[in-house]
Scaffold this motif. Sequence first.
Motif: not given
Length: 155
Positions: A42-43, A46-47, A49, A95-96, A101, A104-105, A108-109
């Motif tokens: 996932l990381s 996210t970083a 794409g 892809r996420l 998304r 993750v937001q 970690w947002g």
Amino acid sequence: MSKEFRVQAVARAVQELQDATDLIDELAGRRLGVNRTDLRCLSRLTARGPLTASELAAAAGLTGGAATTAIDRLERTGLVERVRDTADRRRVLVRLTAPGRSAVQEIWGPIADDARAELLRFSVTELELIETFLRRALDNQARHADRLRGRTARP
């Protein structure tokens, strides 16, 4: 204060940061219902794409089979999906998803926002120094990951 005292203080702070990051990862994994390998995937997504399975495997330090298993698990959770590459229909990208998304937001947002606010307090010169230290620390970690895998450590 001596230089050695400062070196020890920085080393302690790095260890405490690693432990705090480890705790966040553990709690995030529980919340998302995934394991550490899945979190690493996932990381990377996210970083970077969307990635092919082989690109994701390389980015996450996994074998192809381990990456496929992780992608399958993440697909079952609804966090990622496999899609055809619009530029090359032979390629399949991972892809996420929109819920991925959002998750993750949500997790970690706020951490990223707070870190950005702290970084903005430093001068450009201080930020360059921090970046230099972090890049050297990352290279150190990569060398020792290779060592622990039984590969020859990079110079």
